[in-house]
Design an enzyme around this catalytic site. Structure first.
Site, PDB file in Angstrom:
ATOM      1  N   LYS A 181       0.901  -1.229   0.308  1.00  0.00           N
ATOM      2  CA  LYS A 181      -0.038   0.164  -0.006  1.00  0.00           C
ATOM      3  C   LYS A 181       0.875   1.188   0.031  1.00  0.00           C
ATOM      4  O   LYS A 181       1.264   1.603   0.909  1.00  0.00           O
ATOM      5  CB  LYS A 181      -1.038   0.030   1.246  1.00  0.00           C
ATOM      6  CG  LYS A 181      -2.094   0.970   0.905  1.00  0.00           C
ATOM      7  CD  LYS A 181      -2.635   2.059   1.600  1.00  0.00           C
ATOM      8  CE  LYS A 181      -1.575   2.873   2.438  1.00  0.00           C
ATOM      9  NZ  LYS A 181      -1.674   4.177   1.767  1.00  0.00           N
ATOM     10  N   GLU A 254       9.691   1.763  10.475  1.00  0.00           N
ATOM     11  CA  GLU A 254      10.887   2.573  10.189  1.00  0.00           C
ATOM     12  C   GLU A 254      10.050   4.058  10.158  1.00  0.00           C
ATOM     13  O   GLU A 254       9.340   4.312   9.297  1.00  0.00           O
ATOM     14  CB  GLU A 254      11.096   2.227   8.721  1.00  0.00           C
ATOM     15  CG  GLU A 254      11.781   0.918   8.573  1.00  0.00           C
ATOM     16  CD  GLU A 254      13.244   0.835   9.105  1.00  0.00           C
ATOM     17  OE1 GLU A 254      13.709   1.954   9.377  1.00  0.00           O
ATOM     18  OE2 GLU A 254      13.316  -0.219   9.871  1.00  0.00           O
ATOM     19  N   CYS A 288      14.271  10.725   5.530  1.00  0.00           N
ATOM     20  CA  CYS A 288      14.259  10.298   6.973  1.00  0.00           C
ATOM     21  C   CYS A 288      15.548  10.729   7.795  1.00  0.00           C
ATOM     22  O   CYS A 288      15.682  10.890   8.996  1.00  0.00           O
ATOM     23  CB  CYS A 288      13.822   8.796   7.122  1.00  0.00           C
ATOM     24  SG  CYS A 288      14.628   7.856   6.230  1.00  0.00           S
ATOM     25  N   GLU A 384      10.754  16.677  13.991  1.00  0.00           N
ATOM     26  CA  GLU A 384      11.084  16.289  12.703  1.00  0.00           C
ATOM     27  C   GLU A 384      10.511  17.549  11.851  1.00  0.00           C
ATOM     28  O   GLU A 384       9.459  18.149  11.786  1.00  0.00           O
ATOM     29  CB  GLU A 384      10.577  15.190  12.124  1.00  0.00           C
ATOM     30  CG  GLU A 384      11.141  14.731  10.846  1.00  0.00           C
ATOM     31  CD  GLU A 384      10.547  13.535  10.495  1.00  0.00           C
ATOM     32  OE1 GLU A 384       9.625  13.014  10.454  1.00  0.00           O
ATOM     33  OE2 GLU A 384      11.256  12.576   9.773  1.00  0.00           O
TER      34      GLU A 384
HETATM   35  P1  NAD Z   1       2.436   8.904   7.089  1.00  0.00           P
HETATM   36  O1  NAD Z   1       2.749   8.273   8.422  1.00  0.00           O
HETATM   37  O2  NAD Z   1       1.406  10.024   7.166  1.00  0.00           O
HETATM   38  O3  NAD Z   1       1.857   7.773   5.981  1.00  0.00           O
HETATM   39  C1  NAD Z   1       2.672   6.573   5.639  1.00  0.00           C
HETATM   40  C2  NAD Z   1       1.890   5.836   5.197  1.00  0.00           C
HETATM   41  O4  NAD Z   1       1.135   5.029   6.126  1.00  0.00           O
HETATM   42  C3  NAD Z   1       1.036   6.056   4.077  1.00  0.00           C
HETATM   43  O5  NAD Z   1       0.945   5.169   3.099  1.00  0.00           O
HETATM   44  C4  NAD Z   1      -0.468   6.406   4.609  1.00  0.00           C
HETATM   45  O6  NAD Z   1      -1.447   6.185   3.741  1.00  0.00           O
HETATM   46  C5  NAD Z   1      -0.384   5.336   5.692  1.00  0.00           C
HETATM   47  N1  NAD Z   1      -1.226   5.466   6.721  1.00  0.00           N
HETATM   48  C6  NAD Z   1      -1.778   6.468   7.336  1.00  0.00           C
HETATM   49  N2  NAD Z   1      -2.630   6.404   8.394  1.00  0.00           N
HETATM   50  C7  NAD Z   1      -2.598   4.844   8.447  1.00  0.00           C
HETATM   51  C8  NAD Z   1      -3.236   4.257   9.513  1.00  0.00           C
HETATM   52  N3  NAD Z   1      -3.929   4.757  10.518  1.00  0.00           N
HETATM   53  N4  NAD Z   1      -2.859   2.706   9.298  1.00  0.00           N
HETATM   54  C9  NAD Z   1      -1.948   2.368   8.461  1.00  0.00           C
HETATM   55  N5  NAD Z   1      -1.375   3.095   7.509  1.00  0.00           N
HETATM   56  C10 NAD Z   1      -1.961   4.356   7.621  1.00  0.00           C
HETATM   57  O7  NAD Z   1       4.030   9.359   6.698  1.00  0.00           O
HETATM   58  P2  NAD Z   1       4.134  10.054   5.308  1.00  0.00           P
HETATM   59  O8  NAD Z   1       3.897  11.515   5.647  1.00  0.00           O
HETATM   60  O9  NAD Z   1       3.835   9.482   4.187  1.00  0.00           O
HETATM   61  O10 NAD Z   1       5.902  10.049   5.525  1.00  0.00           O
HETATM   62  C11 NAD Z   1       6.885  10.709   5.959  1.00  0.00           C
HETATM   63  C12 NAD Z   1       7.316  10.170   7.359  1.00  0.00           C
HETATM   64  O11 NAD Z   1       7.929   9.033   7.111  1.00  0.00           O
HETATM   65  C13 NAD Z   1       8.399  11.020   8.035  1.00  0.00           C
HETATM   66  O12 NAD Z   1       7.943  11.222   9.144  1.00  0.00           O
HETATM   67  C14 NAD Z   1       9.692  10.245   7.575  1.00  0.00           C
HETATM   68  O13 NAD Z   1      10.651  10.645   8.360  1.00  0.00           O
HETATM   69  C15 NAD Z   1       9.317   8.868   7.529  1.00  0.00           C
HETATM   70  N6  NAD Z   1      10.010   8.095   6.934  1.00  0.00           N
HETATM   71  C16 NAD Z   1      10.600   7.101   7.514  1.00  0.00           C
HETATM   72  C17 NAD Z   1      11.847   6.207   6.763  1.00  0.00           C
HETATM   73  C18 NAD Z   1      12.513   5.309   7.600  1.00  0.00           C
HETATM   74  O14 NAD Z   1      13.150   4.502   6.764  1.00  0.00           O
HETATM   75  N7  NAD Z   1      12.857   5.434   8.769  1.00  0.00           N
HETATM   76  C19 NAD Z   1      11.882   6.523   5.498  1.00  0.00           C
HETATM   77  C20 NAD Z   1      11.087   7.491   4.797  1.00  0.00           C
HETATM   78  C21 NAD Z   1      10.237   8.141   5.304  1.00  0.00           C
END
Ligand code: NAD
Length: 520
Positions: A181, A254, A288, A384
């Site tokens: 997803k 992650e 990230c 962040e």
């Molecule tokens: P997000 O948490 O808003 O969304 C991530 C994913 O989760 C999306 O696909 C979203 O649709 C889904 N999602 C949303 N609500 C959900 C729920 N209740 N249950 C399950 N899935 C759900 O994050 P984002 O804004 O897409 O990404 C940015 C964040 O990701 C930043 O904090 C960044 O640091 C982090 N990130 C971490 C890594 C790592 O490897 N540690 C890598 C890239 C990004």
């Protein structure tokens, strides 16, 4: 401003299906121009469940293939990627507005490397392992790695292709079916992963891609999958972890970071400044592992700051092939960046360059921004940012730098710039983070396939990548075989005083004498 617009959903955050069963649709705008680039239909929880069922059906046949054969599909995916790189890049750059070179290097080149790495090594990493026993010589131990079944993978928008492809490739080569997803902010790029594997000859049903929002993500977590591999924010990760905990389902989380860079007095300041600028502004700071705060030792702070400002001022921002810094990808993230910069300035920070949206372009461009006179009372040093902002703080010495670097709820990666590599390595080892880098940017570990990757503190749970990551997509089973076939064992019934005396004597010999200690 957002780059995704719900077209016919009753309200944002509502279920993706309308009461009459119609799915809601979403319009996508290019972040760089705010021009429409497409529409997608959002999956309902029912769609997610159906995808998991299809994956479940396809899983056993896929799991039964020899690992090398599964690896061959990954290798074919590399050929497809190379053949169709222009088409793939077009989708990636229009959906994210990344500079083309950046999209190529961070998304496609890393994809080729990850696919090849796991394709060629998985059969060795996941081979049955004979483990010599230190004590019970009458037994033989074999460790086996079985596929889990169906893995649910949920990914973010900042690297929509590689962050979807990398866990998918690992889960597949380990013998699992996958339901992916990708983020609803960048669904077209996420969907490329499924197209890629289909073109590479992956059997039908083994990889399902469901385009949907948080509701679809939550439905995947609640579905009948065997593991969740989640990459995203701390806030969503916490929800995912809670649900997985309730269901006793393994997951890797992650999550976000607030990576620190420490610049020591004997550091090569040109290299440190170059790394700080790249670490903070690559992918418009939406990494990230971005460098989100710098602690520079006072005696070299003026020179370091000057070098950083010179390099930052020379960056070219905008659309097109020659830009260094692209647009931000997601409107709400740009608003967070604006709020943090305004908060910092209101609390006494000085803007040395940037500090605002770039007025030259209509899209989501925030100028690469350098802040000084910052402190830990400001959001920009604690939360962040995930945008193109580099706050620099002067510190008395390396001990203060280390104390400040560890004064954070995050712990993803970090970097240390130090003339003496051994001292640098010692400092790096004292940073509370999942990885740390000496004399390079903190982003480096993600590009090294061998390096287990993940966060400490609120930056995550579990590790991905490398041997440990690949084994994480498997059930580890210990198989113990009796070698000698004697009639019974010393510890079997009946319990007698004589047996107890013998065991006590054995314990004294084994752990109470030099010979015994040597043997055990
Ligand atoms: P997000 O948490 O808003 O969304 C991530 C994913 O989760 C999306 O696909 C979203 O649709 C889904 N999602 C949303 N609500 C959900 C729920 N209740 N249950 C399950 N899935 C759900 O994050 P984002 O804004 O897409 O990404 C940015 C964040 O990701 C930043 O904090 C960044 O640091 C982090 N990130 C971490 C890594 C790592 O490897 N540690 C890598 C890239 C990004």
């Amino acid at each position: 401003m957002a780059v995704v617009e719900r077209i016919d959903a009753p309200e944002a955050g509502a279920q993706a299906a309308e009461p009459d069963g119609r799915r809601s649709r979403q319009r996508l705008l290019a972040p760089g121009t705010l021009e429409p680039i497409g529409e997608v239909e959002l999956a309902t929880p029912g769609d997610v469940e159906a995808a998991v069922e299809r994956a479940r059906k396809a899983a056993p046949e896929w799991a039964a293939l020899p690992i090398r054969e599964r690896g061959r599909i990954l290798e074919r995916a590399v050929s497809v990627l190379l053949e169709r790189q222009d088409e793939w890049l077009e989708t990636l750059t229009s959906e994210t507005s990344k500079p083309e070179l950046e999209a190529f290097a961070a998304e496609l080149l890393t994809a080729c490397d990850a696919l090849t790495f796991y394709a060629r090594r998985a059969h060795r990493i996941l081979a049955d392992q004979r483990v010599p026993l230190h004590l019970l010589k009458s037994k033989r131990l074999k460790v086996r790695y079985h596929p889990l079944g169906v893995v649910g993978i949920i990914t973010p928008w900042n690297f929509p292709f590689i962050l979807s492809l990398n866990p998918t490739a690992q889960a597949l080569v380990a013998g699992n079916a996958v339901v992916l997803k990708p983020s609803e902010v960048t669904p077209l790029s996420g969907r490329l992963v499924a197209e890629l594997f289909e073109a590479a000859g992956l059997p039908e049903g083994v990889l399902q891609c469901v385009v949907g929002d948080g509701g679809a993500g939550a439905a995947l977590v609640a579905s009948d999958v065997d593991k969740i591999c989640f990459t995203g924010s701390v806030e969503t990760g916490r929800l995912v972890g809670e649900e997985c905990g309730r269901r006793l389902r393994p997951c890797t989380l992650e999550l976000g970071g607030k990576d620190a860079m420490i610049v020591c007095a004997d550091a090569d300041l040109d290299r440190a400044a170059g790394a700080a600028v790249f670490g903070a502004f690559a992918n418009s700071g939406q990494v990230c592992l971005s460098t989100e705060r710098v602690y520079v030792v006072d005696e070299v702070a003026d020179v370091f700051q000057r070098k950083v400002v010179e390099r930052t001022s020379a960056l070219r921002q905008g659309p097109g092939g020659e830009a260094d810094v692209g647009a931000m990808i997601h409107g709400p993230q740009l608003e967070i960046v604006e709020r943090q910069v305004a908060d910092a300035v209101a609390r006494g920070a000085r803007v040395l360059c940037g500090g605002q949206r770039n007025p030259e372009w209509p899209g989501l461009y925030f100028e690469p921004t350098v802040l000084v006179d910052v402190d830990h009372g400001m959001d920009v040093m604690r939360e962040e940012t995930f945008g193109p902002v580099l706050p620099i703080m002067r510190v008395r010495d390396e001990d203060e730098a280390l104390m400040r670097a560890n004064d954070s709820r995050y712990g993803l990666s970090a970097s240390v710039f130090c003339g003496d590599k051994r001292r640098g390595e010692q400092l790096a080892g004292r940073i509370e983070s999942g990885s740390a880098v000496v004399n390079d940017t903190g982003m480096t570990p993600y590009g090294i396939a061998e390096a287990p990757f993940g966060g400490r503190k609120e930056s995550g749970v579990g590790r991905v990548n490398g041997e440990a990551g690949l084994k994480g997509y498997c059930h580890t089973q210990s198989i113990v075989v009796d070698r000698w076939g004697s009639k019974d064992e010393p510890l079997w019934f009946p319990y007698t005083k004589r047996k107890e005396r013998l065991l006590r004597r054995l314990a004294r010999i084994l752990w109470g004498t030099p010979l015994g200690r040597f043997l055990s």
